[in-house]
Write a protein that holds these residues in place. Structure first.
Motif, short mmCIF file in Angstrom:
data_model
loop_
_atom_site.label_atom_id
_atom_site.label_comp_id
_atom_site.label_asym_id
_atom_site.label_seq_id
_atom_site.Cartn_x
_atom_site.Cartn_y
_atom_site.Cartn_z
N LEU A 131 10.01 14.22 11.78
CA LEU A 131 10.38 15.32 12.68
C LEU A 131 9.56 16.56 12.33
CD1 LEU A 131 12.60 16.24 14.84
CD2 LEU A 131 13.76 17.27 12.89
N ALA A 132 9.02 17.19 13.37
CA ALA A 132 8.35 18.49 13.23
C ALA A 132 8.96 19.43 14.26
CB ALA A 132 6.84 18.35 13.46
N ALA A 133 9.30 20.63 13.84
CA ALA A 133 9.88 21.62 14.75
C ALA A 133 9.22 22.97 14.48
CB ALA A 133 11.39 21.71 14.55
N MET A 134 9.05 23.77 15.54
CA MET A 134 8.35 25.04 15.38
C MET A 134 8.75 26.00 16.50
SD MET A 134 5.16 22.78 16.31
CE MET A 134 6.23 21.50 15.63
N CYS A 135 8.67 27.30 16.21
CA CYS A 135 8.87 28.32 17.24
C CYS A 135 8.17 29.59 16.82
CB CYS A 135 10.35 28.56 17.54
SG CYS A 135 11.30 29.28 16.19
N THR A 136 7.91 30.46 17.78
CA THR A 136 7.11 31.66 17.52
C THR A 136 7.99 32.91 17.57
OG1 THR A 136 6.53 31.78 19.87
CG2 THR A 136 4.98 30.66 18.41
N ARG A 137 8.90 32.97 16.61
CA ARG A 137 9.68 34.18 16.45
C ARG A 137 9.95 34.40 14.98
NH1 ARG A 137 15.83 32.53 18.26
NH2 ARG A 137 16.21 31.10 16.54
N ARG A 138 10.20 35.62 14.61
CA ARG A 138 10.40 35.97 13.22
C ARG A 138 11.73 35.43 12.71
NH1 ARG A 138 8.16 40.68 10.32
NH2 ARG A 138 9.31 40.94 8.38
N VAL A 139 11.72 34.92 11.47
CA VAL A 139 12.92 34.40 10.85
C VAL A 139 13.85 35.55 10.47
CG1 VAL A 139 11.92 34.41 8.52
CG2 VAL A 139 13.78 32.83 9.07
N HIS A 140 15.16 35.31 10.54
CA HIS A 140 16.13 36.30 10.04
C HIS A 140 17.28 35.56 9.38
CE1 HIS A 140 18.86 35.54 13.49
NE2 HIS A 140 17.75 35.45 14.19
N ARG A 141 18.11 36.29 8.68
CA ARG A 141 19.08 35.68 7.78
C ARG A 141 20.04 34.73 8.47
NH1 ARG A 141 21.93 39.75 3.75
NH2 ARG A 141 19.73 39.89 3.15
N THR A 142 20.47 35.04 9.68
CA THR A 142 21.45 34.20 10.37
C THR A 142 20.80 33.23 11.36
OG1 THR A 142 21.77 35.90 12.08
CG2 THR A 142 23.21 35.99 10.13
#
Length: 338
Positions: free
Chosen positions: A312-323
């Protein structure tokens, strides 16, 4: 329980709804059959290259394993002696081996102490850009490890970056060319790059408020986070790690065996194991090997289950945050649902 293509597609769609990112891509391979959940009606061959961040480390780990399997290096080779023969270093630095660097047991910190003052003014845009390769090497040669090498696990971008420079010095080949020759080209990963190329299909990362970010410049830390790749290439990379897959001549089959093999215990209560380069958790379907990565505006997850032929590979173009639910959701998808 064996699942059909339709059921796997439904599970991927459910995970996508939970994560809720409009730019999410999830790519699944099960016994060679691929299923994609892509945003906006995009086809797999239209997907851009994503920044892997720390998920680049399995590529560097496989490169090391390939060089060892070919008899060109040994895991127990002292890094300082390969990197700068005869250079005076602290005895603990002299004891650091290639295995210590890739398994985060070198005693080195996450980043060099003098990294932070120069990075803070550019922390949200380009923190690594003004810390080049020669500075990473100098920081290593004057380091004082916090722990005796081999005694404690402590995640270190610094250590894996040093490994990249050491492999380059030991072979007389730049890390980028070495990775291309020994790993990327033999596996057919022709859409995988080690430098940003925004005019040639690179994904653009975003802050939480949606503002775009420049491509990540990893400075002297390439081996720890510079890889950029497409969903099909990432599935090909993961499929090569599955025992049922016919391994190519290069990297040697022994290299894939080495990177799957559990080496040490880590985490709270030492409940989890770590291979040469992958985190390794138990599941009802057998062990799960995985690695996540996050850059300033992108997130990525790579994982596979050797016992079931699942990747499995997953990806997205947004900044990570704690929740953020991204990592927890795709980890659960691979570990418990597929």
């Amino acid at each position: 329980m064996s699942r059909g293509d339709g059921e796997r597609a439904r599970l991927l769609a459910g995970a996508a709804r939970t994560i809720g990112a409009p730019d999410l891509v999830i790519a699944l391979s099960h016994r060679g059959r691929r299923t994609y959940q892509l945003c906006g009606g995009m086809r797999p061959d239209e997907a851009p290259r994503y920044e892997l961040g720390s998920a680049s480390k399995p590529f560097t780990g496989l490169l090391l394993a390939a060089l060892v399997a070919a008899g060109r290096l040994r895991y127990e080779d002292p890094a300082a002696e390969l990197l700068a023969p005869g250079h005076p270093v602290h005895p603990s630095v002299r004891a650091i081996t290639l295995r210590h660097l890739i398994t985060h047991t070198s005693g080195l910190p996450a980043l060099p102490a003098d990294f932070y003052p120069q990075a803070l003014p550019r922390w949200s845009t380009a923190p690594y850009s003004r810390y080049p390769a020669d500075r990473v090497v100098r920081a290593f040669l004057r380091a004082r490890p916090r722990h005796r090498p081999g005694t404690r696990w402590h995640y270190s971008n610094f250590a894996v970056s040093v490994l990249g420079h050491t492999l380059a010095a030991a072979t007389g080949t730049p890390w980028e060319s070495l990775l291309r020759t020994e790993v990327l080209d033999p596996l057919g990963l022709h859409d995988t790059r080690l430098r940003p190329s925004p005019l040639d299909g690179d994904a653009v990362g975003h802050r939480r408020d949606g503002r775009p970010l420049p491509a990540l410049n990893t400075g002297g830390f390439d081996a720890a986070g510079a890889v950029r790749s497409t969903p099909p290439d990432l599935l090909t990379f993961l499929e090569a790690h599955l025992p049922a897959t016919q391994a190519p001549t290069r990297p040697p089959a022994a290299a894939f065996s080495d990177v799957r093999h559990p080496l040490l215990r880590r985490g709270l209560g030492h409940a989890h194991t770590h291979t040469l380069t992958w985190f390794r958790h138990p599941s009802a379907h057998g062990p799960v090997c995985f690695h996540a990565g996050a850059t300033l505006g992108q997130q990525l997850f790579l994982g596979f289950r050797p016992d079931t032929g699942t990747a499995l590979a997953a990806m997205c173009t947004r900044r990570v945050h704690r929740t953020d639910p991204f990592i927890a959701t795709v980890h659960e998808l691979l570990t418990e649902k597929l």
